[in-house]
Design an enzyme around this catalytic site. Structure first.
Site, PDB file in Angstrom:
ATOM      1  N   ASP A  66       0.867  -1.170   0.000  1.00 44.90           N
ATOM      2  CA  ASP A  66       0.000   0.000   0.000  1.00 44.90           C
ATOM      3  C   ASP A  66       0.908   1.225   0.000  1.00 44.90           C
ATOM      4  O   ASP A  66       2.104   1.136   0.287  1.00 44.90           O
ATOM      5  CB  ASP A  66      -0.943  -0.039   1.216  1.00 44.90           C
ATOM      6  CG  ASP A  66      -2.199   0.807   0.984  1.00 44.90           C
ATOM      7  OD1 ASP A  66      -2.242   1.559  -0.017  1.00 44.90           O
ATOM      8  OD2 ASP A  66      -3.125   0.721   1.803  1.00 44.90           O
ATOM      9  N   ASP A  88      -3.858   7.047  -3.687  1.00 48.56           N
ATOM     10  CA  ASP A  88      -5.268   7.457  -3.768  1.00 48.56           C
ATOM     11  C   ASP A  88      -5.660   8.227  -2.510  1.00 48.56           C
ATOM     12  O   ASP A  88      -4.976   8.131  -1.485  1.00 48.56           O
ATOM     13  CB  ASP A  88      -6.168   6.223  -3.918  1.00 48.56           C
ATOM     14  CG  ASP A  88      -6.009   5.247  -2.762  1.00 48.56           C
ATOM     15  OD1 ASP A  88      -4.874   4.763  -2.556  1.00 48.56           O
ATOM     16  OD2 ASP A  88      -6.990   4.981  -2.045  1.00 48.56           O
ATOM     17  N   ALA A 117     -11.754   2.890   0.998  1.00 52.88           N
ATOM     18  CA  ALA A 117     -12.504   3.699   1.969  1.00 52.88           C
ATOM     19  C   ALA A 117     -13.804   3.046   2.427  1.00 52.88           C
ATOM     20  O   ALA A 117     -14.819   3.704   2.618  1.00 52.88           O
ATOM     21  CB  ALA A 117     -12.776   5.087   1.407  1.00 52.88           C
ATOM     22  N   CYS A 119     -13.312 -21.837  19.169  1.00 54.28           N
ATOM     23  CA  CYS A 119     -13.219 -22.766  18.036  1.00 54.28           C
ATOM     24  C   CYS A 119     -12.346 -23.956  18.399  1.00 54.28           C
ATOM     25  O   CYS A 119     -12.101 -24.210  19.580  1.00 54.28           O
ATOM     26  CB  CYS A 119     -12.750 -22.050  16.767  1.00 54.28           C
ATOM     27  SG  CYS A 119     -10.988 -21.887  16.570  1.00 54.28           S
TER      28      CYS A 119
HETATM   29  N1  GUN Z   1      -6.600   0.668   3.215  1.00 56.47           N
HETATM   30  C1  GUN Z   1      -7.870   0.721   3.669  1.00 56.47           C
HETATM   31  N2  GUN Z   1      -8.617   1.557   2.900  1.00 56.47           N
HETATM   32  C2  GUN Z   1      -7.808   2.043   1.951  1.00 56.47           C
HETATM   33  C3  GUN Z   1      -8.008   2.955   0.847  1.00 56.47           C
HETATM   34  O1  GUN Z   1      -9.085   3.491   0.608  1.00 56.47           O
HETATM   35  N3  GUN Z   1      -6.908   3.202   0.056  1.00 56.47           N
HETATM   36  C4  GUN Z   1      -5.682   2.630   0.302  1.00 56.47           C
HETATM   37  N4  GUN Z   1      -4.667   2.895  -0.529  1.00 56.47           N
HETATM   38  N5  GUN Z   1      -5.481   1.768   1.319  1.00 56.47           N
HETATM   39  C5  GUN Z   1      -6.538   1.487   2.135  1.00 56.47           C
HETATM   40 ZN    ZN Z   2      -9.446 -20.890  17.720  1.00 56.14          ZN
END
Ligand code: GUN
Ligand code: ZN
Length: 658
Positions: A84, A119, A190, A273
């Site tokens: 990311d 983004d 998002a 579990c």
């Molecule tokens: N991780 C959780 N939501 C988002 C998002 O909207 N954009 C990015 N790049 N990473 C995320």
């Molecule tokens: Zn467990």
């Protein structure tokens, strides 16, 4: 980079190809902390992981190490790694000190497999102006990232994240624009706040709208979805990838993830579990333990529970029971039930992907099942079929109905102007939950014969079938409704038909095979296929029709499990002669013509066009652009997918015609 191997609802089992190997989807990518990671996620089933390039970039030592050794050595994982971009930090802290180009370049430099542009994760329910302005930047950065990657011949694959907050038109616009960029993968961004606040109905709107505007040939990632409770729902909507920081974040907070929801350690009397952790420790053991050790053990349980669910979902797709799983999962919280109900609004979209035939029977699990695509599809087909003058509606019985409908049927009430009985000009249908009206001749066709519902009926389904009955009586001159049905629905406006006692259902194999052919291939197909001197061969064991011949020539085989036809060469020729292109057809280009004629399977990239009504598991005709019949086969994908994919098989060829 992505291929579909099996489908159910809008979900797919697929293969995602990366520079560090192929992975099976749906897949869960545990979030790896580049510095703090202690758990070996591979041991718990992770084939692919995600980490944060921005966190590495910001830390001088990590950055240096990552550039020198590469990301895989840095985090000690030899499978595919997604990164990311720092967008999440952007959404939390308001800004980041890295540009879009810098983060793209850095991800390539450290040899990530799948990178992400910067983004802007626009939160749900913001004002429109903010959502529009953010989106503009998100789309620009996606474009910039793709151009930059192409100019510099970068090796990594690239994510383009769908944003647009909770404005569905903005999600749609974003999907369309990103689709035109031809990115490698499409995350939906998002959505974490929607999941954290249990706004699952809105989550369905956002995801379904986004997915509807993204290409079918690319993998989609529901960003930040790490709770196993929502995986089945998300997969049914077309999501292929998930990432989970939840496994460790929840563990930090002494919380256990399960498909039934979250359990806090302080409230546990029993372990939730039968994983290794839950078998070897009691809640008291954990409560008495030092924090770090306890956190790691709960994280292990969380990973186990998450991967177990992913495997179960893939199995459900293989067997065709994904919606049953979704309906089950969505009963653990009323807000998830909202999601399931909201999904019903998108039945038309799901129908375009749902396979026509599945291994599992359709289970009615509650009124939400009434909105499933199978039911919508059946009723639309029924509306399309040619109708006789009159309709007789029979009460449901054991299946197959035709076996239990014989002799004197009882009293019938009349709707419409009373006319003399003409049983040859009458459609016989059974009123049943959940498919509404089922022509008796189609009583063993999938899923009309392969469905189960509880014996004790509920109001929603009774209202539903009553509405269908009210609709269909209008298509006929007179409708004769069985007294049992009249009593059940407590309608008093009908008179007993004077000839009631003469109503008989006469079995007629020829009429039955023609009805099935019309249902399968469209009106008038039965007449076209089954002309001449028809003879049938039935199974000695079950008495079911197996083979149909015309003047001694095999026309079709009837598949025992679902009663649909598999055509012979002669059958394919007859169907082809009787209809116009593109009906029931997949049209292939010149290059693939010789291979198709030889009986080789057809790849999506060779398909020029096809019938919009084709769904996976349909029997189809393979023709060239001049509509010459080349072969016939079984479709593996639905129309949208066949047209969108550039790699992989589309049609399994049954036989070429030389
Ligand atoms: N991780 C959780 N939501 C988002 C998002 O909207 N954009 C990015 N790049 N990473 C995320
Ligand atoms: Zn467990």
């Amino acid at each position: 980079m992505f291929e579909i191997k099996a489908k159910d609802s809008r979900g797919r089992v697929g293969v995602l190809k990366t520079n560090h190997g192929n992975i099976k989807t749906p897949a869960l990518m545990p979030v790896i902390h580049p510095r703090k990671q202690v758990i070996d996620v591979k041991k718990y089933g992770a084939d692919i992981v995600i980490t944060n390039a921005y966190l590495i970039y910001k830390d001088e030592d990590l950055k240096e190490e990552a550039i020198q050794k590469g990301l895989h050595e840095l985090i000690n994982f030899d499978g595919p790694i997604m990164t990311d971009s720092g967008s999440f930090q952007l959404s939390v802290y308001g800004d980041v000190d890295i540009t879009n180009k810098e983060v793209i370049e850095f991800q390539e430099l450290i040899k990530t497999d799948i990178g992400t542009s910067l983004d802007i994760p626009t939160a749900p329910y913001v004002d429109r102006e903010k959502a529009e302005n953010d989106l503009k930047i998100t789309i620009e950065r996606s474009k910039e990232a793709i151009e930059y990657k192409n100019e510099n011949n970068f090796q990594m694959k690239l994510n383009s994240v769908v944003q647009g907050s909770t404005f569905l038109d903005l999600r749609a616009k974003c999907g369309d624009e990103l689709a035109s960029l031809d990115s490698d993968l499409y995350p939906i961004g998002a959505v974490v706040p929607l999941m954290e606040s249990y706004n699952y109905g809105d989550l369905v709107d956002v995801v379904m709208t986004s997915v509807n505007h993204l290409p079918d040939s690319k993998a989609r990632h529901l960003m930040g979805a790490g709770h196993p409770m929502v995986f089945a729902l998300a997969v049914a909507m077309g999501c292929d990838l998930f990432d989970s920081a939840a496994y460790i974040l929840y563990a930090e907070d002494d919380r256990f993830l399960t498909t039934r929801g979250t359990y806090k350690l302080e409230n546990l009397n029993e372990m939730p579990c039968s994983c290794e952790v839950c078998m070897n420790y009691t809640p008291d053991d954990l409560r008495d333990m030092e924090k770090d050790k306890r956190r790691d053990l709960i994280a292990q349980h969380n990973l186990f529970a998450s991967f177990a669910e992913i495997k179960l979902i893939r199995q459900a797709i293989y067997e065709g029971s994904l919606m049953e799983l979704v309906e089950e999962r969505c009963r653990v919280h009323p807000n998830l039930l909202d999601a399931c109900r909201k999904l019903g609004v998108y039945s038309k979209d799901l129908e375009q992907y749902d396979p026509r035939v599945k291994k599992s029977a359709f289970f009615y699990t509650g009124s939400e099942s009434l909105n499933r695509p199978e039911i919508k599809r059946h009723l639309d087909k029924l509306r399309d079929l040619d109708k006789k003058r009159d309709l007789v509606i029979l009460p449901s019985s054991k299946k197959p109905y035709s076996k239990y409908i014989g002799g004197k049927l009882g009293e019938f009430y009349i709707y419409g102007s009373e006319m003399e009985l003409d049983l040859d000009n009458t459609d016989f249908m059974v009123l049943d939950i959940p498919f509404g009206l089922i022509p008796v001749d189609l009583d063993d066709v999938y899923p009309l014969g392969q469905n189960e519902s509880p014996k004790i009926e509920d109001f929603d389904s009774l209202n539903f079938v009553e509405d269908i009955m009210s609709e269909f009586v209008e298509y006929y001159s007179q409708t004769l409704i069985h007294s049992k049905i009249i009593k059940k629905f407590d309608v008093g406006l009908y008179n007993i038909h004077s000839d009631s006692d003469k109503i008989r259902f006469k079995k007629d194999d020829i009429r039955k095979i023609k009805s099935i052919a019309d249902y399968q291939f469209g009106p008038e197909s039965g007449e076209a296929l089954f002309t001449g001197d028809i003879s049938l061969e039935k199974s000695k064991k079950t008495g079911k029709i197996r083979h149909i011949y015309s003047d001694g020539k095999l026309i079709a085989n009837m598949r025992a499990a679902d009663s649909f036809f598999v055509l012979s060469t002669e059958g394919a020729k007859r169907l082809h002669n009787s209809s116009e292109s593109p009906k029931n057809r997949v049209i292939v280009n010149k290059d693939s013509e010789p291979f198709t004629k030889e009986g080789k399977s057809v790849f999506s990239k060779f398909v020029v066009n096809c019938d919009k009504n084709i769904r996976s598991n349909d029997e189809v005709l393979l023709v060239n652009e001049d509509d010459e019949l080349l072969a016939y086969g079984k479709s593996l994908l639905s129309y949208n997918e066949i047209m969108d994919f550039k790699i992989g098989q589309a049609i399994k060829n049954r036989k070429g015609i030389k």
